[in-house]
Design a protein around this motif. Structure first.
Motif, PDB file in Angstrom:
ATOM      1  N   GLN A   1       0.410   2.675 -11.439  1.00 30.43           N
ATOM      2  CA  GLN A   1      -0.273   1.449 -11.850  1.00 30.43           C
ATOM      3  C   GLN A   1       0.279   0.209 -11.157  1.00 30.43           C
ATOM      4  O   GLN A   1      -0.430  -0.793 -11.029  1.00 30.43           O
ATOM      5  CB  GLN A   1      -0.158   1.279 -13.373  1.00 30.43           C
ATOM      6  N   VAL A   2       1.526   0.246 -10.731  1.00 32.14           N
ATOM      7  CA  VAL A   2       2.145  -0.937 -10.119  1.00 32.14           C
ATOM      8  C   VAL A   2       1.974  -0.970  -8.604  1.00 32.14           C
ATOM      9  O   VAL A   2       2.433  -1.925  -7.963  1.00 32.14           O
ATOM     10  CB  VAL A   2       3.644  -0.991 -10.481  1.00 32.14           C
ATOM     11  N   ILE A   3       1.348   0.039  -8.015  1.00 34.09           N
ATOM     12  CA  ILE A   3       1.112   0.032  -6.565  1.00 34.09           C
ATOM     13  C   ILE A   3      -0.086  -0.862  -6.281  1.00 34.09           C
ATOM     14  O   ILE A   3      -1.179  -0.633  -6.806  1.00 34.09           O
ATOM     15  CB  ILE A   3       0.856   1.455  -6.043  1.00 34.09           C
ATOM     16  N   PRO A   4       0.059  -1.896  -5.447  1.00 33.15           N
ATOM     17  CA  PRO A   4      -1.073  -2.793  -5.168  1.00 33.15           C
ATOM     18  C   PRO A   4      -2.206  -2.059  -4.462  1.00 33.15           C
ATOM     19  O   PRO A   4      -1.977  -1.200  -3.603  1.00 33.15           O
ATOM     20  CB  PRO A   4      -0.455  -3.872  -4.267  1.00 33.15           C
ATOM     21  N   ALA A   5      -3.424  -2.424  -4.816  1.00 35.54           N
ATOM     22  CA  ALA A   5      -4.588  -1.825  -4.163  1.00 35.54           C
ATOM     23  C   ALA A   5      -4.677  -2.229  -2.698  1.00 35.54           C
ATOM     24  O   ALA A   5      -5.244  -1.491  -1.874  1.00 35.54           O
ATOM     25  CB  ALA A   5      -5.863  -2.242  -4.903  1.00 35.54           C
ATOM     26  N   GLU A   6      -4.102  -3.401  -2.359  1.00 37.21           N
ATOM     27  CA  GLU A   6      -4.140  -3.852  -0.961  1.00 37.21           C
ATOM     28  C   GLU A   6      -3.379  -2.906  -0.047  1.00 37.21           C
ATOM     29  O   GLU A   6      -3.691  -2.799   1.147  1.00 37.21           O
ATOM     30  CB  GLU A   6      -3.551  -5.269  -0.853  1.00 37.21           C
ATOM     31  N   THR A   7      -2.386  -2.221  -0.592  1.00 35.09           N
ATOM     32  CA  THR A   7      -1.619  -1.276   0.233  1.00 35.09           C
ATOM     33  C   THR A   7      -2.508  -0.139   0.702  1.00 35.09           C
ATOM     34  O   THR A   7      -2.450   0.270   1.876  1.00 35.09           O
ATOM     35  CB  THR A   7      -0.431  -0.730  -0.576  1.00 35.09           C
TER      36      THR A   7
ATOM     37  N   THR B   1       9.629  -6.334   3.137  1.00 38.42           N
ATOM     38  CA  THR B   1       8.628  -7.289   2.655  1.00 38.42           C
ATOM     39  C   THR B   1       9.041  -8.717   2.981  1.00 38.42           C
ATOM     40  O   THR B   1       8.228  -9.561   3.375  1.00 38.42           O
ATOM     41  CB  THR B   1       8.449  -7.137   1.138  1.00 38.42           C
TER      42      THR B   1
END
Length: 342
Positions: free
Chosen positions: A221-227, A341
């Motif tokens: 759930q914490v993985i960004p969709a942008e990745t 990052t």
């Protein structure tokens, strides 16, 4: 003009330094006050944990160095045990007698058989549960209609108490139960050596896989969709996105899930005790360390204390290896990701 401005600038810096010195002192004193206040708030919990956890552990260790009370053959009187030294430990590690006395010239194998059975259950169940849990978490992480209902239904086996789960599968694996009727077989699921082991593995995987899936889902759930969008733009297929994006980023949650399940599986008792009675096959095919400790209590508390201490040390060693090596690897991975990052 330049000299005047330089002097004024120096005076201003000195004034700021002098003005900030009291603020630093107040901040340091404030931090010290907060530290003391934090100790006072945490102290009751530490005392409670020491009483609930520390005292039983210390008491078990003390008992493990004492002999079990018994009858004196000379007088026929019931006498206390006294100091045993390391004899209770050598009883399990070297003589390998188990709960029964060792006949002359023979060696029992209950302790080491129980160690092997416990590790076999742990390895088999954790591997299967991690694979299935990862698959379930990836599916539940996708957006589709009915996702909430699927997540709630998946958690039902985990919410059922283990004793009820064991009794449920006991009826399923009965000789005339559902398993043999569906498979058209006549297998003694709770009596055969390997059949009883497979029965316990299947029942444990059914119950505990949702726990693994829930922890992995929290990590997803914490993985960004942008990745994932960036990976698609770079031309990565589904498998490459899973191995290069999902697995590295979900690794901390995955390691925590594996650690919890390994420690829980090493202490397994209720499922094999209810499903097979701790027997199966030759009588000890599903006897884990926890079952052996409970059986030994009927023969002597001090010897059982030594066995429980050995079990504690074994589980502690496994936990230490996980935290020391796998935990450090996760921390280093996160630090490298943060530096990348920045």
């Amino acid at each position: 003009m330049s000299v005047t401005s330089g002097v004024s600038t120096g005076d201003t810096a000195e004034q700021q330094t002098q003005a900030s010195a009291p603020e630093r002192k107040r901040g340091a004193s404030l931090h010290r006050g907060e530290g003391r206040r934090g100790i006072y708030l945490v102290a009751p919990t530490i005392i409670l944990l020491a009483a609930v956890i520390g005292y039983p552990v210390v008491k078990a260790i003390v008992m493990s160095f004492q002999k079990d009370p018994g009858l004196d053959k000379a007088t026929g009187m019931f006498v206390s045990g006294g100091n045993a030294g390391f004899s209770n430990y050598t009883h399990w590690i070297l003589q390998r007698c188990g709960t029964a006395s060792c006949p002359p010239g023979t060696l029992g194998a209950e302790f080491w058989d129980s160690v092997g059975t416990t590790f076999m259950f742990t390895l088999a169940t954790v591997v299967i549960e991690v694979l299935l849990g990862m698959w379930m978490a990836v599916v539940m992480n996708r957006a589709f209609r009915g996702r909430g209902l699927l997540r709630a239904s998946v958690l039902v086996p985990w919410a059922i108490p283990t004793a009820i789960t064991a009794k449920l599968w006991y009826f399923i694996f009965a000789y005339d139960g559902i398993a043999n009727r569906v498979l058209h077989t006549h297998i003694l699921w709770t009596g055969g050596e390997w059949a009883s082991r497979f029965a316990i593995i299947i029942a444990d995987v059914w119950k505990t896989t949702p726990f693994i899936a829930l922890l992995i889902l929290a990590g997803l759930q914490v993985i960004p969709a942008e990745t994932y969008e960036a990976a698609r733009v770079d031309g990565a297929n589904s498998w490459q996105r899973f191995t290069k994006v999902t697995l590295p980023l979900v690794r901390p949650a995955l390691m925590v899930a594996i650690l919890f399940r390994v420690l829980d599986a090493l202490r397994i008792y209720d499922l094999p005790a209810i499903l097979t009675g701790g027997g199966g096959g030759t009588g000890h095919a599903t006897t884990t360390l926890s079952i052996l400790v409970v059986d030994q209590i009927r023969g002597g508390f001090n010897s059982a204390a030594a066995l429980s201490t050995l079990t504690f040390l074994l589980i502690f060693l496994v936990a230490f290896i996980f935290v020391k090596f796998l935990g450090a690897h996760v921390v280093q991975t996160q630090q490298r990701q943060q530096k990348g990052t920045i």
